[in-house]
Structures are given as structure tokens and as C-alpha cells.
Design a protein around this motif. Sequence first.
Motif, short mmCIF file in Angstrom:
data_model
loop_
_atom_site.label_atom_id
_atom_site.label_comp_id
_atom_site.label_asym_id
_atom_site.label_seq_id
_atom_site.Cartn_x
_atom_site.Cartn_y
_atom_site.Cartn_z
N ARG A 1 0.83 -1.20 0.00
CA ARG A 1 0.00 0.00 0.00
C ARG A 1 0.87 1.26 0.00
O ARG A 1 0.56 2.24 -0.68
N ASP A 2 1.97 1.23 0.74
CA ASP A 2 2.88 2.40 0.74
C ASP A 2 3.50 2.60 -0.63
O ASP A 2 3.65 3.75 -1.09
N ASP B 1 -8.81 7.48 -0.08
CA ASP B 1 -7.93 7.84 1.02
C ASP B 1 -7.08 6.64 1.39
O ASP B 1 -7.57 5.51 1.50
N SER B 2 -5.79 6.88 1.61
CA SER B 2 -4.89 5.80 1.99
C SER B 2 -5.15 5.30 3.40
O SER B 2 -4.63 4.24 3.79
N ASP B 3 -5.95 6.01 4.20
CA ASP B 3 -6.28 5.55 5.55
C ASP B 3 -7.40 4.53 5.58
O ASP B 3 -7.73 4.02 6.66
N ASP B 4 -8.01 4.25 4.44
CA ASP B 4 -9.06 3.22 4.40
C ASP B 4 -8.39 1.85 4.42
O ASP B 4 -8.12 1.25 3.38
N ASP B 5 -8.12 1.36 5.63
CA ASP B 5 -7.38 0.11 5.74
C ASP B 5 -8.18 -1.09 5.25
O ASP B 5 -7.59 -2.11 4.87
#
Length: 287
Positions: free
Chosen positions: A82-83, A102-106
Motif C-alpha cells: 500500500r505504501d 484515502d490511503s487511511d481506508d485500511d
Amino acid sequence: MTATESHTEVRPADAPEETPARLIPEALPLMPEDPPRVGEFWLRGRLGANAAGYLYTAADEHGREAVVAMMTEGSADDAAARDRFVTAVDEVPGDAVLAHNDSDDDDLALWVAIGPIRADDGTSAAADERLIAERRGEDVLSAVLMDRIPHTGRFRGPDFLHYWEGRRRPGLFRIWPLPWPNSLRAASRWALILSLITMAIIMALAVFLAWLLFRNAEPLEPEPVIPTPTGTATVTVTPTTPPPNTGSPSGSPSTGPSPTPVPTTGIPTGVPSSPGSPGTGDPGDKF
């Protein structure tokens, strides 16, 4: 000049020749596991896929076309992958990134919409924009897969393989608002409306036929028993055979058999009535 003569267009020697448009690759149909929509873009078909993700051709409700790169479920569950996806998206020119989640949507797979892409008007410029957006999407997925990193040294031993490469289904996605019925074409909308009207007419006809069949039905025999508030119930039994003829009108004697008289002797109850009567003695004798 006669009618048989033809006009020949004379092109100047310094006039540039038209460049033939490049052939835009056709997209494969979407599979049942593919999301119908990500963000504001409706997916139309698959352009390519690898272990890191998928490339889709898409368009929003305003007709703006784009190429969407989306991670697989295996790569979306790896924090390092993901990174690398986020880093590769940051390296894409800012005007080429139309939207992304959003990258915070795990719990969701990361995706990015790359463009702009003009409508296919048969010119080479439209084809070039489409191919450029597709190449940028491939670069993003290749950064996740790390398959374009130059190898240092000699090849020895087995090749490198990510532990999640076997999980190649599209990653998790969330759709809101729901795509139905916005994704339907005009013809599909009319077909859906007509099918609903037909179902309603069939149901109304079935109810009307049932009413015609049972409107003159006889009541139930015997009638249902309805208990009273006190917990008791009264049942009315209607005789189904006529009573026996006990006499004839005008005083004529009856010719039928006379009823057998019922003996009027008392039925012993086991309780002694007098000291000398039968059945006296020890009350245990009655057993």
C-alpha cells in the motif's frame, strides 16, 4: 468539361500529411467480481491485470473518461504494498490524477483514476491520451509489484515472489450510493418498468380470480369454536338425520316398531343405602 470528367484534388507540396490515428486497444468485459463503480467513475471494462492490481477503463456521469488502477485483495492487505502504491501515485503528475481514495481506508483497496482522456474522435491525440494514461497506470501497479527494479549481481536460486501473489481477486470496495438503477441505460429502465407493471397486473388478476371462485363458497361445517372470555366454549351440534317418527297425525296408530323401554332401575354407585341391601359390607369389596 463533360460529365465523364472527374475532379482531382491537388494537394500543395508543403501541406502536412494527416497522421493516422493509433488503434486504441479494446477493453475486456467486466467480471462478476469487479466493482461496477469506484468513487464517481463507472467501470466499463478491463484493460490489463497483474498480481498487484487491475487496470479499468472508466467514465464518470459527466462523460469524463479515465483509466482506473485498483489493487488486488492480496496487495491491498500488505502495508508495504500500500505504501508503494501511494508513493507511485504521488509521482504521477498532479494534473493527471483525477481522483483517488484515502490511503487511511485500511479495509478498502486503494485505487486511482488517471487522465484526462478525450472522447475517441478518431484522431491520434485521443488515442495518445488513452495510451499515456494506461502506461501511467501500469507504472503504478509495477511499483507495487516491484518487477521493474533492475537486478544486481548474478541470478542464483529461485526468483522473488510476493506471498500475496496468489490472491488476485479485486480488492474490497464500498459503493455508496448504490449503483442501481443509475447504471441502467434508457432501454433497460423501460424494460424494468414494464416488467414491474406486468407483475402488478398478474397479481391483481390472480386476486380477482380467487375472489370469483370463493365468493359463493358455503360456510364451514361445523362452525369454528370461539372461546368466551371466561375460558369456556359453546359448541352447537346440528343433527344430520331426522328424529324417529313417534306418532302419526290425526290420531292413527303408528305402524312402525315401538321404542324399546329403557329400564328405570337404579345404577349401583357402590355406596350402601341400608344395612341389609346388596352391596353392603366393607367399602373395599367394591373393588
